[in-house]
Enzyme design. Structure first.
Site, PDB file in Angstrom:
ATOM      1  CG  ASP A  53     -32.425 -23.928  16.660  1.00  0.00           C
ATOM      2  OD1 ASP A  53     -32.328 -24.890  15.888  1.00  0.00           O
ATOM      3  OD2 ASP A  53     -33.028 -23.971  17.744  1.00  0.00           O
ATOM      4  CE  LYS A  83     -24.983 -25.514  14.777  1.00  0.00           C
ATOM      5  NZ  LYS A  83     -26.136 -24.931  15.475  1.00  0.00           N
ATOM      6  N   GLY A 120     -31.373 -29.438  12.575  1.00  0.00           N
ATOM      7  CA  GLY A 120     -32.080 -29.007  11.372  1.00  0.00           C
ATOM      8  C   GLY A 120     -31.307 -27.847  10.784  1.00  0.00           C
ATOM      9  CG  HIS A 121     -27.542 -27.862  10.140  1.00  0.00           C
ATOM     10  ND1 HIS A 121     -26.353 -28.527  10.180  1.00  0.00           N
ATOM     11  CD2 HIS A 121     -27.833 -27.530  11.420  1.00  0.00           C
ATOM     12  CE1 HIS A 121     -25.934 -28.593  11.445  1.00  0.00           C
ATOM     13  NE2 HIS A 121     -26.816 -27.999  12.202  1.00  0.00           N
ATOM     14  CD  GLN A 134     -27.733 -31.185  18.194  1.00  0.00           C
ATOM     15  OE1 GLN A 134     -26.699 -31.782  18.319  1.00  0.00           O
ATOM     16  NE2 GLN A 134     -28.613 -31.514  17.277  1.00  0.00           N
ATOM     17  NE  ARG A 159     -39.580 -28.725  20.215  1.00  0.00           N
ATOM     18  CZ  ARG A 159     -38.707 -29.250  21.061  1.00  0.00           C
ATOM     19  NH1 ARG A 159     -39.048 -29.482  22.307  1.00  0.00           N
ATOM     20  NH2 ARG A 159     -37.480 -29.537  20.679  1.00  0.00           N
ATOM     21  NE  ARG A 173     -35.516 -22.444  16.420  1.00  0.00           N
ATOM     22  CZ  ARG A 173     -35.173 -22.194  15.165  1.00  0.00           C
ATOM     23  NH1 ARG A 173     -34.956 -20.960  14.758  1.00  0.00           N
ATOM     24  NH2 ARG A 173     -35.018 -23.181  14.310  1.00  0.00           N
ATOM     25  N   GLY A 210     -29.486 -11.836   6.982  1.00  0.00           N
ATOM     26  CA  GLY A 210     -30.605 -12.518   6.339  1.00  0.00           C
ATOM     27  C   GLY A 210     -30.201 -13.909   5.926  1.00  0.00           C
TER      28      GLY A 210
HETATM   29  P1  IMP Z   1     -32.581 -34.191  21.949  1.00  0.00           P
HETATM   30  O1  IMP Z   1     -31.283 -33.807  21.333  1.00  0.00           O
HETATM   31  O2  IMP Z   1     -33.658 -34.483  20.945  1.00  0.00           O
HETATM   32  O3  IMP Z   1     -32.431 -35.270  22.977  1.00  0.00           O
HETATM   33  O4  IMP Z   1     -33.137 -32.911  22.770  1.00  0.00           O
HETATM   34  C1  IMP Z   1     -32.485 -32.428  23.955  1.00  0.00           C
HETATM   35  C2  IMP Z   1     -32.583 -30.903  24.028  1.00  0.00           C
HETATM   36  O5  IMP Z   1     -31.798 -30.334  22.995  1.00  0.00           O
HETATM   37  C3  IMP Z   1     -33.996 -30.353  23.817  1.00  0.00           C
HETATM   38  O6  IMP Z   1     -34.142 -29.179  24.593  1.00  0.00           O
HETATM   39  C4  IMP Z   1     -34.024 -29.986  22.350  1.00  0.00           C
HETATM   40  O7  IMP Z   1     -34.962 -28.993  22.064  1.00  0.00           O
HETATM   41  C5  IMP Z   1     -32.591 -29.499  22.160  1.00  0.00           C
HETATM   42  N1  IMP Z   1     -32.108 -29.656  20.793  1.00  0.00           N
HETATM   43  C6  IMP Z   1     -31.685 -30.776  20.180  1.00  0.00           C
HETATM   44  N2  IMP Z   1     -31.289 -30.541  18.934  1.00  0.00           N
HETATM   45  C7  IMP Z   1     -31.431 -29.225  18.742  1.00  0.00           C
HETATM   46  C8  IMP Z   1     -31.156 -28.361  17.633  1.00  0.00           C
HETATM   47  O8  IMP Z   1     -30.646 -28.770  16.583  1.00  0.00           O
HETATM   48  N3  IMP Z   1     -31.452 -27.052  17.824  1.00  0.00           N
HETATM   49  C9  IMP Z   1     -31.953 -26.571  18.988  1.00  0.00           C
HETATM   50  N4  IMP Z   1     -32.209 -27.335  20.047  1.00  0.00           N
HETATM   51  C10 IMP Z   1     -31.956 -28.653  19.926  1.00  0.00           C
END
Ligand code: IMP
Length: 440
Positions: A14, A17, A41-42, A230, A309, A311, A421
């Site tokens: 998050d 990017k 989620g970009h 990620q 959710r 953060r 921003g």
């Molecule tokens: P998973 O990738 O859904 O298996 O989640 C594993 C961990 O990575 C969890 O703590 C998620 O919240 C975190 N996570 C996965 N994708 C993202 C992302 O794009 N942004 C932030 N956290 C992520």
């Protein structure tokens, strides 16, 4: 000529990017997504339009750019088709400039059901808190091989037989795991065979050998932008295991996920927020479980793009950042969300940890150790003045520039990009960005 640039998140994801990739994309011939899946989620803001992308590379808004989804990505075809349709409704047609690797693995409905069941299990007293997108179970089947389904399987004659066999075995497995009747119905062989036929029909023209295409592009001196998903602290091998995602989300994952050897990569832009956030479980030494954390969450609108959710928020952690920047081979930093820190009298930066009474300057390998680490903070005066309208480095209040300078010193890497921003225009390139050989 070597011409690969990577955009890598250096925290727990998050880091914005997507905004940078969208902004840089016009200077490249190709944008490549190489790991992760719909857990990402970009967000890209272009004028009055906001685009939320999960699988589709953030270069898609630029029609002259070729977008590749390579073998390291795990794809949920239903979600991807929804994304494709959503973009088409707004005049962006992915069929023209997007290619999907036939080697990429599919996130099947049983992976999502498995993720939901396993996610409720505590590891070391805490749930991983996955995004419930089936990412871990899909990567597990990839490594296990026997039950994996790849894009190439969708367009083979043996498709129905292969999917029907795996589905029947997954029904048995998930029954034992305690799946609900609704979950079992959603993975019945008949249903999934029919879904797969639809996916194949709609995606077949975009499926191809991206590895061959990418190697040819490298050899033809094309400029390639690799878009990480990620962040490095969620890397399966190098992150805060087991509270990580299931792919190599640090800089070291680019080559394996994309199918490109290291010789074609020469720049790495490491992206971090001016503070820290994390979603899901796991240790987070600088977390602020107080009014300051709440203030950062509200000002930064820190709610997940994929799951919504809230953060977890905290101060900038220079120990973690230095570790992930070195691990990812970062050549320049991009410091995002500077506007959020513009409303504080004082700021803190973690410069070391205290572990069991001793000072620690490096990032520990074990989650239990990291959990025991207490941050040693340096206090820096806040500049307490909005920066949303800043468009060049000289417009920043001196306090903001002092903050940036201190981060550069602590991490040991110059800041090339500052963001104030979500809009494209709210991005400032410093002199240090020249080393990235961008056109602007
Ligand atoms: P998973 O990738 O859904 O298996 O989640 C594993 C961990 O990575 C969890 O703590 C998620 O919240 C975190 N996570 C996965 N994708 C993202 C992302 O794009 N942004 C932030 N956290 C992520």
């Amino acid at each position: 000529m070597v011409s690969g640039t990577c955009v890598i998140g250096l925290q727990w994801g998050d880091e914005a990017k997507g905004k940078l990739v969208d902004l840089l994309a016009p200077q490249f011939d190709l944008v490549v997504r190489y790991q992760g899946g719909a857990n990402a989620g970009h967000t890209v803001v272009a004028g009055d339009q906001t685009y939320k992308l999960h699988h589709i590379p953030s270069g898609i808004l630029h029609t002259q750019v070729q977008n590749f989804i390579t073998p390291g990505v795990v794809i949920n075809p239903s979600t991807m088709l929804d994304e494709i349709d959503g973009l088409a409704n707004r005049g962006i047609h992915c069929e023209k400039n997007m290619r999907i690797s036939e080697r990429a693995h599919l996130v099947m409905p049983w992976h999502i059901a498995e993720d939901k069941i396993i996610n409720s299990t505590a590891v070391r007293g805490e749930s991983i808190g996955t995004t419930n997108r089936g990412i871990g179970p899909c990567y597990r089947d990839k490594v296990g091989r026997t039950h994996a389904i790849r894009m190439a399987d969708l367009i083979q004659e043996s498709r129905d037989e292969r999917i029907g066999t795996v589905a029947a075995q997954k029904v048995e497995l998930l029954t034992k795991m305690g799946a609900t009747q609704e979950e079992l119905d959603s993975i019945s062989p008949e249903r999934v065979i029919s879904l797969a036929a639809d996916w194949a029909e709609r995606l077949k023209d975009m499926i191809g050998d991206t590895t061959e295409m990418l190697l040819a592009a490298c050899e033809a001196d094309k400029k390639i932008l690799f878009e990480g998903a990620q962040g490095a602290l969620l890397d399966i091998d190098h992150g805060t295991f087991p509270f990580v995602t299931s792919s190599n989300s640090s800089g070291v994952g680019v080559c394996a996920g994309a199918g490109v050897p290291p010789r074609w990569i020469n720049h790495v832009l490491g992206v971090c927020k001016a503070y820290s956030t994390r979603v899901g479980g796991g240790p987070f030494p600088t977390e602020l479980d107080d009014a300051t954390g709440e203030k950062i969450r509200t000002l930064g609108n820190e709610f997940g793009t994929t799951t919504g959710r809230p953060r977890r928020c905290g101060w900038f952690d220079a120990v973690a950042l230095k570790y992930t920047a070195r691990l990812s081979g970062v050549t320049r930093l991009a410091l995002m969300m500077m506007d959020v820190l513009a409303h504080f009298d004082e700021l803190k930066v973690c410069v070391a940890y205290e572990l069991d009474g001793k000072r620690l300057d490096t990032f520990p390998a074990h989650a239990d150790q990291l959990r025991r680490c207490k941050p040693i903070y340096e206090t820096i005066p806040g500049w307490n003045q909005p920066v949303d309208d800043v468009r060049q480095v000289s417009d920043f209040p001196s306090g903001a520039l002092d903050y940036v300078k201190r981060i550069e010193e602590l991490v040991g890497i110059p800041v090339g990009v500052l963001s104030v921003g979500p809009d494209r225009a709210q991005t400032i390139f410093t002199e240090a960005a020249n080393a990235l050989e961008l056109k602007n």
